[in-house]
Design an enzyme around this catalytic site. Structure first.
Site, PDB file in Angstrom:
ATOM      1  N   GLY A  71       6.111  -6.653  -0.549  1.00 53.29           N
ATOM      2  CA  GLY A  71       5.495  -6.514   0.766  1.00 53.29           C
ATOM      3  C   GLY A  71       6.510  -6.866   1.834  1.00 53.29           C
ATOM      4  O   GLY A  71       7.723  -6.828   1.579  1.00 53.29           O
ATOM      5  N   SER A  72       6.036  -7.243   3.005  1.00 56.97           N
ATOM      6  CA  SER A  72       6.949  -7.511   4.113  1.00 56.97           C
ATOM      7  C   SER A  72       7.670  -8.846   3.915  1.00 56.97           C
ATOM      8  O   SER A  72       7.172  -9.748   3.232  1.00 56.97           O
ATOM      9  CB  SER A  72       6.158  -7.534   5.423  1.00 56.97           C
ATOM     10  OG  SER A  72       5.215  -8.584   5.378  1.00 56.97           O
ATOM     11  N   GLU A 102      12.763  -3.293  10.778  1.00 54.56           N
ATOM     12  CA  GLU A 102      12.194  -2.243   9.931  1.00 54.56           C
ATOM     13  C   GLU A 102      11.154  -1.467  10.751  1.00 54.56           C
ATOM     14  O   GLU A 102      10.226  -2.049  11.293  1.00 54.56           O
ATOM     15  CB  GLU A 102      11.522  -2.873   8.705  1.00 54.56           C
ATOM     16  CG  GLU A 102      11.014  -1.853   7.711  1.00 54.56           C
ATOM     17  CD  GLU A 102      10.357  -2.494   6.477  1.00 54.56           C
ATOM     18  OE1 GLU A 102       9.512  -3.401   6.651  1.00 54.56           O
ATOM     19  OE2 GLU A 102      10.684  -2.078   5.356  1.00 54.56           O
ATOM     20  N   TRP A 137       0.810  -1.220   0.000  1.00 54.60           N
ATOM     21  CA  TRP A 137       0.000   0.000   0.000  1.00 54.60           C
ATOM     22  C   TRP A 137       0.841   1.265   0.000  1.00 54.60           C
ATOM     23  O   TRP A 137       0.330   2.346  -0.250  1.00 54.60           O
ATOM     24  CB  TRP A 137      -0.908   0.012   1.242  1.00 54.60           C
ATOM     25  CG  TRP A 137      -0.174  -0.368   2.494  1.00 54.60           C
ATOM     26  CD1 TRP A 137      -0.156  -1.621   3.058  1.00 54.60           C
ATOM     27  CD2 TRP A 137       0.670   0.444   3.311  1.00 54.60           C
ATOM     28  NE1 TRP A 137       0.652  -1.628   4.178  1.00 54.60           N
ATOM     29  CE2 TRP A 137       1.179  -0.368   4.358  1.00 54.60           C
ATOM     30  CE3 TRP A 137       1.058   1.781   3.279  1.00 54.60           C
ATOM     31  CZ2 TRP A 137       2.041   0.101   5.337  1.00 54.60           C
ATOM     32  CZ3 TRP A 137       1.926   2.254   4.262  1.00 54.60           C
ATOM     33  CH2 TRP A 137       2.405   1.420   5.269  1.00 54.60           C
ATOM     34  N   ASN A 138       2.138   1.178   0.333  1.00 53.82           N
ATOM     35  CA  ASN A 138       2.887   2.422   0.590  1.00 53.82           C
ATOM     36  C   ASN A 138       3.124   3.247  -0.672  1.00 53.82           C
ATOM     37  O   ASN A 138       3.078   4.472  -0.638  1.00 53.82           O
ATOM     38  CB  ASN A 138       4.192   2.131   1.343  1.00 53.82           C
ATOM     39  CG  ASN A 138       5.106   1.192   0.594  1.00 53.82           C
ATOM     40  OD1 ASN A 138       4.672   0.441  -0.270  1.00 53.82           O
ATOM     41  ND2 ASN A 138       6.370   1.220   0.927  1.00 53.82           N
ATOM     42  N   GLU A 145      10.230  -8.629  -3.546  1.00 53.91           N
ATOM     43  CA  GLU A 145      10.635  -7.259  -3.201  1.00 53.91           C
ATOM     44  C   GLU A 145      10.130  -7.023  -1.786  1.00 53.91           C
ATOM     45  O   GLU A 145       8.953  -6.739  -1.586  1.00 53.91           O
ATOM     46  CB  GLU A 145      10.004  -6.247  -4.171  1.00 53.91           C
ATOM     47  CG  GLU A 145      10.449  -6.377  -5.612  1.00 53.91           C
ATOM     48  CD  GLU A 145      11.847  -5.825  -5.867  1.00 53.91           C
ATOM     49  OE1 GLU A 145      12.469  -5.293  -4.915  1.00 53.91           O
ATOM     50  OE2 GLU A 145      12.330  -5.959  -6.993  1.00 53.91           O
ATOM     51  N   LYS A 188      -3.223  -8.475  -7.494  1.00 53.59           N
ATOM     52  CA  LYS A 188      -3.940  -8.397  -6.210  1.00 53.59           C
ATOM     53  C   LYS A 188      -3.337  -7.212  -5.445  1.00 53.59           C
ATOM     54  O   LYS A 188      -2.243  -7.309  -4.889  1.00 53.59           O
ATOM     55  CB  LYS A 188      -3.717  -9.705  -5.435  1.00 53.59           C
ATOM     56  CG  LYS A 188      -4.793 -10.045  -4.412  1.00 53.59           C
ATOM     57  CD  LYS A 188      -5.052  -9.020  -3.353  1.00 53.59           C
ATOM     58  CE  LYS A 188      -4.156  -9.179  -2.147  1.00 53.59           C
ATOM     59  NZ  LYS A 188      -4.437  -8.152  -1.106  1.00 53.59           N
ATOM     60  N   PRO A 189      -4.030  -6.061  -5.456  1.00 55.61           N
ATOM     61  CA  PRO A 189      -3.484  -4.907  -4.721  1.00 55.61           C
ATOM     62  C   PRO A 189      -3.656  -5.087  -3.222  1.00 55.61           C
ATOM     63  O   PRO A 189      -4.419  -5.938  -2.769  1.00 55.61           O
ATOM     64  CB  PRO A 189      -4.348  -3.743  -5.234  1.00 55.61           C
ATOM     65  CG  PRO A 189      -5.633  -4.365  -5.647  1.00 55.61           C
ATOM     66  CD  PRO A 189      -5.339  -5.784  -6.074  1.00 55.61           C
ATOM     67  N   CYS A 205       9.974   1.575   1.483  1.00 55.99           N
ATOM     68  CA  CYS A 205      10.855   0.409   1.634  1.00 55.99           C
ATOM     69  C   CYS A 205      12.307   0.825   1.517  1.00 55.99           C
ATOM     70  O   CYS A 205      13.164   0.287   2.195  1.00 55.99           O
ATOM     71  CB  CYS A 205      10.500  -0.655   0.595  1.00 55.99           C
ATOM     72  SG  CYS A 205      10.506  -0.024  -1.078  1.00 55.99           S
TER      73      CYS A 205
HETATM   74  P1  NAD Z   1       2.282  -7.085   3.600  1.00 54.04           P
HETATM   75  O1  NAD Z   1       3.323  -8.142   3.556  1.00 54.04           O
HETATM   76  O2  NAD Z   1       1.447  -6.974   4.824  1.00 54.04           O
HETATM   77  O3  NAD Z   1       1.247  -7.248   2.386  1.00 54.04           O
HETATM   78  C1  NAD Z   1       1.665  -7.226   1.050  1.00 54.04           C
HETATM   79  C2  NAD Z   1       0.607  -7.887   0.202  1.00 54.04           C
HETATM   80  O4  NAD Z   1       0.570  -9.274   0.497  1.00 54.04           O
HETATM   81  C3  NAD Z   1      -0.812  -7.373   0.397  1.00 54.04           C
HETATM   82  O5  NAD Z   1      -1.431  -7.244  -0.866  1.00 54.04           O
HETATM   83  C4  NAD Z   1      -1.461  -8.468   1.214  1.00 54.04           C
HETATM   84  O6  NAD Z   1      -2.858  -8.566   1.039  1.00 54.04           O
HETATM   85  C5  NAD Z   1      -0.783  -9.687   0.648  1.00 54.04           C
HETATM   86  N1  NAD Z   1      -0.809 -10.878   1.511  1.00 54.04           N
HETATM   87  C6  NAD Z   1      -0.976 -10.937   2.860  1.00 54.04           C
HETATM   88  N2  NAD Z   1      -0.914 -12.227   3.275  1.00 54.04           N
HETATM   89  C7  NAD Z   1      -0.707 -12.984   2.169  1.00 54.04           C
HETATM   90  C8  NAD Z   1      -0.530 -14.381   1.946  1.00 54.04           C
HETATM   91  N3  NAD Z   1      -0.561 -15.264   2.942  1.00 54.04           N
HETATM   92  N4  NAD Z   1      -0.317 -14.806   0.686  1.00 54.04           N
HETATM   93  C9  NAD Z   1      -0.248 -13.921  -0.341  1.00 54.04           C
HETATM   94  N5  NAD Z   1      -0.424 -12.594  -0.189  1.00 54.04           N
HETATM   95  C10 NAD Z   1      -0.640 -12.129   1.053  1.00 54.04           C
HETATM   96  O7  NAD Z   1       3.047  -5.719   3.290  1.00 54.04           O
HETATM   97  P2  NAD Z   1       2.472  -4.251   3.312  1.00 54.04           P
HETATM   98  O8  NAD Z   1       2.222  -3.866   4.731  1.00 54.04           O
HETATM   99  O9  NAD Z   1       1.358  -4.130   2.329  1.00 54.04           O
HETATM  100  O10 NAD Z   1       3.695  -3.411   2.739  1.00 54.04           O
HETATM  101  C11 NAD Z   1       4.735  -2.925   3.520  1.00 54.04           C
HETATM  102  C12 NAD Z   1       5.981  -3.789   3.358  1.00 54.04           C
HETATM  103  O11 NAD Z   1       6.315  -3.845   1.980  1.00 54.04           O
HETATM  104  C13 NAD Z   1       7.203  -3.201   4.045  1.00 54.04           C
HETATM  105  O12 NAD Z   1       7.930  -4.241   4.654  1.00 54.04           O
HETATM  106  C14 NAD Z   1       7.986  -2.593   2.895  1.00 54.04           C
HETATM  107  O13 NAD Z   1       9.370  -2.479   3.152  1.00 54.04           O
HETATM  108  C15 NAD Z   1       7.697  -3.562   1.810  1.00 54.04           C
HETATM  109  N6  NAD Z   1       7.902  -2.945   0.495  1.00 54.04           N
HETATM  110  C16 NAD Z   1       8.968  -3.374  -0.251  1.00 54.04           C
HETATM  111  C17 NAD Z   1       9.215  -2.792  -1.492  1.00 54.04           C
HETATM  112  C18 NAD Z   1      10.367  -3.234  -2.339  1.00 54.04           C
HETATM  113  O14 NAD Z   1      10.385  -2.894  -3.504  1.00 54.04           O
HETATM  114  N7  NAD Z   1      11.320  -3.979  -1.829  1.00 54.04           N
HETATM  115  C19 NAD Z   1       8.358  -1.782  -1.967  1.00 54.04           C
HETATM  116  C20 NAD Z   1       7.300  -1.378  -1.180  1.00 54.04           C
HETATM  117  C21 NAD Z   1       7.077  -1.976   0.048  1.00 54.04           C
END
Ligand code: NAD
Length: 502
Positions: free
Chosen positions: A229-230, A375, A153-154, A251, A177-178, A285
């Site tokens: 994501g995380s 983080e 979402w960031n 990522e 899947k956003p 990130c």
């Molecule tokens: P998150 O891991 O909570 O969620 C990311 C996505 O994964 C969401 O769309 C979520 O619905 C989905 N998801 C959740 N559980 C899942 C599962 N079991 N299987 C498949 N998909 C699932 O992360 P967030 O809070 O949305 O984003 C923040 C994190 O993203 C931070 O750690 C940040 O550093 C990282 N990030 C990394 C980059 C990069 O390019 N390296 C860029 C942006 C954000």
């Protein structure tokens, strides 16, 4: 066009697993913006199946034809940038200016990917070497088919579009899947693609939902799953994808460091650290979280930080925290550091006033405290004095993450940059590499693997295809049962001549 785009009333009373819709809320006010469907496994699989059929058309187009369609989409987004920025701002809480900047950066990348796909991925000849001189050798990079993209979402436009834009330019179709915090942005992207490329809505589809919807995409037998994501969710995604040996692009998170050398422009370094740490409420990130400053410039740097951070205020300079639970993480990191001997030179525990967090800069933070090791993802910085650059590099590298970094130095910027164990480094600026379409973007270790952006980012969504073509029949035929011992002797002589010296 979206698969599940129609907003239907919420089912808040039902259990999470049987809910069929969810709300998108404005972070600053908590106001409901809209409701979106929760895609279940059956619907995700149906979307992937449709994307597979759409690949028959999209994958068969020439690079030039795809470039035409992607340019039409890019132009449509550029024309409607105000409307799009308003939506991004509403769902993330970031100011309109930041939303516009995110979209502009994305347009630049879309343009580069569409224009360069042919040059990077199209067939090109390579040397056929010594033993196959009678053959022509070439390599090309065909698409993988359907790419599943799961986004955060960031930066709900820039980040997933690093996969979506490049995957489409390479000839793949995409199911996206956003994040559940930015479903409207994901829906808008797919809807505008449908408008720009009429008659082919299944080339790029968005399926909204929560984590389970993402999990269903992981097991839907896509050609590759691009996750942002995380690191914790990344592990789950990899485990799910392993079931079908689906390759993944990861990522994930970061704990980026900025190093200030003894001959650095300290005012510029302080300004960059503040922007790198606080912009987007620190929810970046590749945002700066740790700063290591040469002891000769430390006091001057802390003064510059104090002076420059005074003008930065949450709610004006940047927006509300997007995800309420992240505020607790920031509070835990700040309080833990203060309890273990750190001092706040800007802000403090009182800076956390949900949904906003004002800038917090901490000094004398113990190396093993969570503000240094985990983080934080909030508008905070830790500033640590080091004896020399060796210590700065060692401390910067003392993390499982390895996403990005920055160096401020008069003479040794490139040398220090090369010693940092990260995928990307900016010298005498922060985050600049992300705005350069030709540079690959990605990390190592806990920050993930694989690359978006640039030629590497295009190749990420393809398979290398090697072709050798015999041009004339050679008496030195190695792949025949008719070859004689004499031929082997000739070969040995050739190889000795070629490789036997040196
Ligand atoms: P998150 O891991 O909570 O969620 C990311 C996505 O994964 C969401 O769309 C979520 O619905 C989905 N998801 C959740 N559980 C899942 C599962 N079991 N299987 C498949 N998909 C699932 O992360 P967030 O809070 O949305 O984003 C923040 C994190 O993203 C931070 O750690 C940040 O550093 C990282 N990030 C990394 C980059 C990069 O390019 N390296 C860029 C942006 C954000």
């Amino acid at each position: 066009m979206t698969v599940l785009s129609s907003a239907s009333g919420t089912d808040a009373g039902r259990s999470a697993s049987s809910r069929t819709s969810f709300d998108s809320l404005a972070p600053a006010t908590g106001k409901r913006l809209a409701s979106y469907p929760i895609g279940n496994a059956e619907q995700v699989e149906a979307a992937v199946e449709r994307a597979r059929s759409a690949f028959d058309w999209w994958g068969s187009l020439s690079f030039d034809e795809r470039k035409k369609h992607l340019s039409a989409w890019r132009a449509l987004i550029a024309r409607r940038v105000d409307e799009f920025a308003e939506l991004v701002s509403a769902e993330t809480g970031k100011p309109r200016d930041d939303a516009v900047l995110e979209i502009l950066l994305t347009l630049d990348h879309m343009d580069w990917a569409a224009k360069n796909a042919k040059k990077v991925l199209g067939p090109h000849k390579v040397s056929s070497g010594t033993l196959a001189a009678n053959h022509e050798a070439s390599v090309e990079y065909p698409p993988l088919g359907v790419i599943g993209v799961i986004g955060p979402w960031n930066y709900p436009v820039f980040t997933p579009m690093g996969s979506i834009g490049y995957a489409l330019a390479a000839g793949n179709t995409v199911v996206f899947k956003p994040s559940e915090y930015t479903p409207g942005v994901g829906t808008w992207l797919a809807d505008t693609f449908g408008e720009a490329v009429p008659g082919h809505p299944d080339v790029f589809q968005t399926v909204t939902g929560l984590g389970d919807t993402g999990a269903a995409l992981c097991t839907a037998r896509v050609g590759k799953l691009a996750f942002t994501g995380s690191s914790a969710t990344g592990r789950k995604v990899m485990a799910a994808c392993a079931q079908n040996l689906t390759p993944v692009l990861m990522e994930c998170g970061g704990k980026d460091a900025l190093i200030v050398d003894e001959d650095a422009d300290v005012d510029a370094a302080a300004g960059a650290a503040i922007w790198g740490g606080m912009s987007n409420s620190g929810q970046t990130c590749i945002g700066t979280e740790r700063v290591y400053v040469h002891e000769k410039r430390y006091d001057q740097f802390v003064d510059a930080i104090r002076r420059q951070a005074g003008d930065v205020v949450a709610g004006e300079s940047y927006g509300a925290m997007t995800m309420p639970s992240q505020i607790d993480v920031v509070r835990r990191h700040v309080e833990d550091a203060l309890e273990h001997g750190a001092t706040a030179v800007v802000g403090g525990a009182q800076s956390i006033r949900p949904p906003f967090v004002d800038p917090v800069v901490l000094v004398d933070v113990p190396d093993d405290s969570v503000a240094i090791t985990e983080e934080t993802f909030g508008p905070t910085l830790t500033v640590t004095k080091v004896h020399d650059i060796d210590e700065a590099v060692a401390k910067a590298n003392a993390t499982g993450y390895g996403l990005a970094s920055a160096v401020f130095s008069g003479k040794r910027g490139m040398e220090i940059a090369r010693r940092l164990r990260t995928g990307m480094t900016s010298v005498n600026s922060v985050i600049t590499f992300a705005s350069i379409p030709e540079l690959p973007f990605g990390g190592i270790g806990e920050s993930g693997f694989g690359r978006i952006h640039g030629p590497d980012g295009l190749k990420e969504f393809t398979r290398a295809k090697a072709i050798s073509r015999q041009r004339w029949t050679s008496p030195l035929n190695l792949t025949s049962f008719r070859k004689t011992g004499r031929l082997t002797d000739v070969l040995v002589r050739i190889i000795r001549l070629r490789y036997g010296r040196g």
